[in-house]
Design an enzyme around this catalytic site. Structure first.
Site, PDB file in Angstrom:
ATOM      1  N   LYS A  54      26.038  46.915  49.796  1.00 45.56           N
ATOM      2  CA  LYS A  54      26.489  45.842  48.903  1.00 45.56           C
ATOM      3  C   LYS A  54      25.702  45.879  47.599  1.00 45.56           C
ATOM      4  CE  LYS A  54      28.167  42.818  52.517  1.00 45.56           C
ATOM      5  NZ  LYS A  54      27.795  41.873  53.563  1.00 45.56           N
ATOM      6  N   GLN A  98      24.137  37.160  55.590  1.00 40.61           N
ATOM      7  CA  GLN A  98      24.501  38.354  56.366  1.00 40.61           C
ATOM      8  C   GLN A  98      24.374  38.058  57.864  1.00 40.61           C
ATOM      9  OE1 GLN A  98      25.553  41.436  54.998  1.00 40.61           O
ATOM     10  NE2 GLN A  98      26.048  41.847  57.135  1.00 40.61           N
ATOM     11  N   ASP A 121      32.342  34.991  50.953  1.00 42.96           N
ATOM     12  CA  ASP A 121      32.803  35.545  52.233  1.00 42.96           C
ATOM     13  C   ASP A 121      34.047  34.801  52.721  1.00 42.96           C
ATOM     14  OD1 ASP A 121      31.515  37.771  53.216  1.00 42.96           O
ATOM     15  OD2 ASP A 121      29.925  36.650  54.238  1.00 42.96           O
TER      16      ASP A 121
END
Ligand code: NDP
Length: 283
Positions: A54, A98, A121
């Site tokens: 990322k 995460q 997300d």
């Protein structure tokens, strides 16, 4: 029939290039570069790889990467305080936690603490609710990336029989909602589904996200169906394989995604796309 390959790697690259162009134009106008904060708690090796990927993607897109690795013993209260700080920081446009997090952390509470406008997300109940009520704002990256890939086939989804195998909050359920919003007729299968083979054999479009190597057999696939394999599994020899028996399925499908190089690259590209939207209030 031998299927056409839906090349996620190429589609993701194209999307990332268009994002980079938009960022350069916005920065040239004097706007801030999009800022993405990935919070990693502890040292899960797979998560470290994702976070590194990322970071590279952010840099290539011209984003400001504000990722952080916090010790495994960080408390829930400290994480909530960190999210509050990032919510208030106007140079940060996207925040993600995460997953997985260490056992003493409740991820749901962290996700709900993220400002929904920065929830790139798309996991916040507000954003899931917007998707479920056909008013999507930040859609979860993997299913939304699949929709971007499906658009590339030029095939109308309206009226298709779509079967989603897997019903998780991050893959199956938002995938089903995306397809429903595109007016497909959607069946969602999970571990309690009876006669999965029969369900899959009726699908014009099948999306599989289960996490069991090659569990969907190639001979279940209807002639001419579109097959999207979200699964990423590592074999004992270290090879990456999907949840679909690719070699057999490709002889029946009209379009199929490979693993690797299919859905995987679309997830990060869609995360960048969501962060771009968050930064510049784009639709
Ligand atoms: P989860 O373990 O959270 O969910 C798996 C789903 O599969 C559950 O809904 C489960 O059913 C269902 N399932 C399990 N066994 C069967 C079965 N025998 N028949 C039918 N359904 C079954 O996994 P995720 O959704 O997080 O991930 C799924 C896969 O997708 C993994 O391989 C993961 O690595 C991959 N993935 C890939 C991404 C990408 O970017 N390409 C992103 C995210 C995930 P039940 O609900 O009943 O438990």
């Amino acid at each position: 029939m031998s299927a056409k390959i839906l090349d996620g790697k190429a589609i993701a690259l194209e999307l990332r290039e268009s994002i980079r162009i938009e960022v350069d134009q916005q920065v040239a106008k004097g706007n801030k570069a999009p800022g993405l904060a990935v919070i990693l708690v502890g040292e899960d090796p797979a998560s470290q790889v994702y976070v590194r990927n990322k970071k590279i993607a952010c840099e290539k897109a011209g984003f400001n990467d504000v990722s952080m690795v916090l010790p495994a013993e960080t408390t829930q209260a400290e994480l909530l305080a960190k999210i509050d700080e990032l919510n208030a920081d106007d140079s940060v446009h996207g925040i993600i936690v995460q997953l997985p997090v260490p056992a003493h952390i409740e991820p749901e509470e962290l996700i709900e603490r993220i400002d929904p406008a920065k929830d790139v997300d798309g996991f916040h109940p507000y954003n899931m609710g917007r998707l479920a009520t056909r008013l999507p704002k930040m859609a979860p990256c993997t299913p939304h990336g699949v929709m971007t890939m499906l658009a590339k086939t030029g095939i109308q989804l309206r009226g298709l029989n779509a079967v989603v195998v897997g019903a998780s909050n991050i893959v199956g359920v938002p995938m089903a909602l995306e397809l429903l919003n595109a007016r497909a007729t959607v069946t969602v299968c999970h571990s309690a589904t009876v006669d999965l083979a029969q369900k899959v054999s009726e699908a014009d479009l099948v999306v599989v996200g289960v996490g069991i190597p090659m569990m969907v057999k190639g001979d279940w696939i209807k002639e001419g169906a579109i097959v999207i394999d979200v699964g990423i599994n590592r074999t004992e020899e270290g090879r990456l394989v999907g949840d679909v028996e690719f070699d057999v399925a490709k002889e029946k499908a009209s379009w199929i995604t490979p693993v690797p190089g299919g859905v995987g690259p679309m997830t990060i590209a869609t995360l960048l796309q969501n962060t771009l939207k968050a930064a510049y209030s784009l639709k």
